[in-house]
Enzyme design. Sequence first.
Site, PDB file in Angstrom:
ATOM      1  N   HIS A 420      -1.226  24.615   2.499  1.00 17.76           N
ATOM      2  CA  HIS A 420      -1.236  26.051   3.056  1.00 17.76           C
ATOM      3  C   HIS A 420      -0.642  26.391   4.451  1.00 17.76           C
ATOM      4  O   HIS A 420       0.172  27.069   4.819  1.00 17.76           O
ATOM      5  CB  HIS A 420      -2.401  26.955   2.737  1.00 17.76           C
ATOM      6  CG  HIS A 420      -2.340  28.386   3.122  1.00 17.76           C
ATOM      7  ND1 HIS A 420      -2.701  28.654   4.371  1.00 17.76           N
ATOM      8  CD2 HIS A 420      -2.041  29.325   2.536  1.00 17.76           C
ATOM      9  CE1 HIS A 420      -2.663  29.952   4.542  1.00 17.76           C
ATOM     10  NE2 HIS A 420      -2.139  30.371   3.188  1.00 17.76           N
ATOM     11  N   CYS A 796      13.644  25.092  -4.002  1.00 15.64           N
ATOM     12  CA  CYS A 796      13.042  26.010  -3.145  1.00 15.64           C
ATOM     13  C   CYS A 796      11.697  25.247  -2.457  1.00 15.64           C
ATOM     14  O   CYS A 796      11.097  26.159  -1.769  1.00 15.64           O
ATOM     15  CB  CYS A 796      12.734  27.374  -3.656  1.00 15.64           C
ATOM     16  SG  CYS A 796      11.858  27.465  -4.782  1.00 15.64           S
TER      17      CYS A 796
HETATM   18  C1  PEP Z   1       6.985  24.955  -4.913  1.00 14.77           C
HETATM   19  O1  PEP Z   1       5.921  24.482  -5.426  1.00 14.77           O
HETATM   20  O2  PEP Z   1       7.900  24.138  -4.572  1.00 14.77           O
HETATM   21  C2  PEP Z   1       7.028  26.323  -4.350  1.00 14.77           C
HETATM   22  C3  PEP Z   1       8.123  26.663  -3.523  1.00 14.77           C
HETATM   23  O3  PEP Z   1       6.291  27.184  -4.315  1.00 14.77           O
HETATM   24  P1  PEP Z   1       4.898  27.021  -3.598  1.00 14.77           P
HETATM   25  O4  PEP Z   1       4.993  26.284  -2.379  1.00 14.77           O
HETATM   26  O5  PEP Z   1       4.810  28.479  -3.136  1.00 14.77           O
HETATM   27  O6  PEP Z   1       3.999  26.731  -4.518  1.00 14.77           O
END
Ligand code: PEP
Length: 843
Positions: A420, A796
Amino acid sequence: MLDIPGFTPVTPTADIRVARHGNRAKCLQRLIRMDLPVPQTVAIPFATVREIAEGQMPDLATLIGLFEGEPMLLSVRSSSEAADWGGPNAVLNIGMNDAAHGWLSKTLGHAAADKLYLRFIRSFAIEVMRLDEEPFDAAKTPSEACIIYEEEIDDPFPQSIADQLAAVLRSMARAWDGTSARLLRQAKGAPGDAGLGLVVQRMAQGMGPGQSGSGVVQFVNPATGEPKVTGRYMGQAMGRRDLRNSDKAIYLTRDERGPSLEDLLPEVYGELLKVGARCRKRLREEMQVEFTIDQGRLAVLDAVRCPREARASVAIAAALARDGIIPRSEALLRVSPDTLSRLLHRQVDPGAERVVLARGIAASPGAAAGRIVFDSAAAQAAQSRDEACILVRRETSPDDVRGMHAADAVLTERGGTTSHAAVIARGLGLPCVTGAIGLHVSHKKRRVILADGRVLREGDEITVDGSTGEVMEGRVATTEPALNGAFGDLMAWSDDVRDIGIRVNADTVADATLSRTFGVDGIGLCRTEHMFFESGRLTVMREMIFAETGADRAAALDRLLPMQRDDFTALFSLMSGLPVCIRLLDPPLHEFLPNETDGIRSLAEALDRPLSEVKARIESMQEYNPMLGMRGVRLGIALPEIYEMQARAIFEATVAALAKGVDVRPEIMIPLVTARREVELVKRRLDGVAAKVRDETGVDFDYDLGVMVETPRAALRAGEIAEQAAFLSFGTNDLTQMTYGLSRDDAGRFMSAYVNEGVYPEDPFGTLDVEGVGELLLLGASRGRKANPKVILGLCGEHGGNPESIAFCRFAGFDYVSCSPFRVPVAKLAAAQATILAAKKAD
Ligand code: PEP
Ligand code: MG
C-alpha cells in the site's frame, strides 16, 4: 601494415578493436586519425596480456625499438573493453635510469632530473615490485632510493628499459586477475573472463625548460552539461595525480581569481578548444582530454568520456542530437531510464556525508529529510507548521493516506514494492522506503528501534532516499529536480518513436493534471477507492458499509453518487479526447474502517451507535485472508448497489461532460475477475444503468467494458472472458502475488534474502517475472486476441513503469502500459528505447 606478434603500433590504419585491444587503445587510434598530436603508442591486446600474466613476455626489444627519441621514456596504461570496468593504475616514466637521469640533468637541470628519477624508483618499488612504502620515505636522492631498493630486493635497481617494462607489464597483467579487481568490474557488468589490454606510450614530458606542464580539460559543465571549459593545468607537472594533489594548478579560461592557461599560452589554449570541438564531432561524445605541454608544444595523451551527473547526461545527449552529431534515436539510447528518473526527483547530494541507519526496499524514488511523525494527525500538524516530516509506520493502510499527503516521505517497517505505502507514494511522487530491515516501529510508544538497538523518537530528523532504500541520520543535503529543455526534447523524441501507448494510473484531478504536463495517452487505471478517502467522504462510505438494510445502503450511496459524479466529470474534462479507464471498487470493505480506538470512537459518534457495537461489527468484517476474500468483482456480485452507483456516476458524468463539449467515451473495468459469468452479470447490470441514464437524460453515449486480468484463472480463461470485453488490462501486482503465492505486503521481509541467494533474479513485484507471470501474460494475450481480435491489451500493475517490463509488453504486442504519474517520462523513454532496439535487431 606492421604485423608483429603480441602487439600493434597504433596508426590510423592498424587493426585496433575494442573487443581485442580495449577502449583506450581504440580511442587513441581515433585521436590519431583526427591528426591530433598524440605521442607514439603501441597497443598490447587482451590475449598477450593474458600470456604475460602467465609468465610469457612478448618480444620487448622489438616493442621498445618501435619508439624513437632521447631519453626513451614510456608510460603504460590499462585499456579494458568498457571504460568503467577499471584497470590497474598507469605507470609513467619507464626507462628512467642513470643514463636518462644524466641526460635530463643537462636539459632540465639537476633538481628536476633528481625529482623525476626519485619518483620513478619509488613508484616502481612500491607499485610494481610491491615493496613497503615506509623505507622509501627516508630517501632524499635517487642514489639513496637505489640503495634501499637493493637492500629490500637483493638486486640492483634495473637499469635496462626492457627489464623495467617487463616488470611493469607483468605486475599490471597480474593485478587485473586479482580477486578484488575482478569483483569490482563484475559489479559494473563485466563478464568473468573480461580481458585487459595495455597501451604503451612515449612520454610527453610536462617538465622541462620554457612552458611545460600537464592538464585535463573538458568542454561542458559536468553537473549541468552546459558548454563550459573546465579543468586544470599545472606547470612542471606530470599526470593526473600531480594535478589532483596540488594547489599550484591554474585555471584554464581567463579568470579574475588567478592566472590561467588562456593568459599564459593563448595559442595552446586555442588549440585545445579546437581539439575539444573535433573530438565532440568525430567521437560523437563530450570528451575529457588529458594533455601535456612540452616546451610550448601541445600533446594529447588521452581522451575519455567526460564524467557527468544525471542532468548533464541528458543535456549532453540532447545537445549532440540537436547539433546533428548523433541521430535522435541514439540520444534516446544514451540516457538510461534510471538517469531520467533521478532528474524528476530530489536526490541525495552525491557528495554529501551520510550515516546510514537502515536499509529497505527503494519503493518510490526521490529523497527527503524531515522530522519523524507516527500518524496522519502529526503529519498534518507538521504540515500546518510548514515543517518537513517523514511518516514512519509499521505498514500503511488507507487511514494513513491523509498523512501521506502531508508528509515529505514515508518509511515502513513492512511491505515491498507493491504494498500500500509503495503504490500510494509513487502516485503522489513521494519518496518511500518499505520493508526496512531490522527496524521496529512502535506507534504506541512513538519510537523506532534500529537493528543495532539505537532508538529514534518522534521529532528526530532523518533523511529517506527512496531511490536507494537508505534511511540516514539527520538532514542530508539534497539536490533539486531538473526538468529543462533537454528533458522536453527527449520526451518529444520518445513520443515520435515509441509504438506502445503510455497511460497513467491517476485517481485524482491532481494526478491527471500532472500527467498531462508529461504528456500521456490516457488514464489506464483510476482506482476509485482512493476517491473515498478524502475527508467528508470516508464517513459516508463507512455509513454505507455499516448499513443493515438495503434502504440505508441506498441512502448512503445516494450521498456518494454526486461526489463520484463530480470526480469523473472533472477527470473527463481534463482528459478530453483521451481514454479514461475507471476501475470499479476493488478493496475489501473493512479497509475503509478505522482500526484504532480513536477512529472507532469517532465512527461510533458519526453513526450514533454504541462503541461496543461498532467494534463488534468491525471485527465481524475481518477476514482471514482479505486479499483473497470479499473484494473486487465479488463485491459487485454480492452488493450490486455499489457498482450500480459507480456506473451511474460514470454515465451521468459522461452526459455532463458531453454537454460541455468534452470528447469522452468512458472505459469501465472490473477487478479481480476469475470467470466469464462474473463479467456477464456485471455487464448486464451496467448496461441496465446505462439504458436508464440515456432514458432519463435523452443523451446517447457509449462506453467500453473491460476486465482486469489479475488472477491466474482469468489469464488462463482469457479467451472466453475477452468475448465479453472490449479490453483486457493485466493487473500484474495481484497476478504476481497470486502466481507466486507471495503476499505483496509481506514480501519485503525476505525479498532481499531471496535475491541475494539468487532464488529470484530480482524482486518480481518490481520487474516482471517474464518466465512465470510473463508466460501467463503471453497466454492470456494470445487467447484473448484469438477469441476477440479487436480486444485492446494493456498492463496497469506497477510493472508499467519498469523499463524491462515495458520492453516485454511491447514484444508481447500490448497496446499500452499504464504507470504512476512520476514514472510516465521513464516509461516513455523506455518504450522508445525498446522500439529503437527492436528495429536495430530487425535490420
Ligand atoms: C494490480 O493488481 O496489478 C493492480 C493494478 O491493482 P491494485 O494494485 O490496485 O491491486
Ligand atoms: Mg489488483
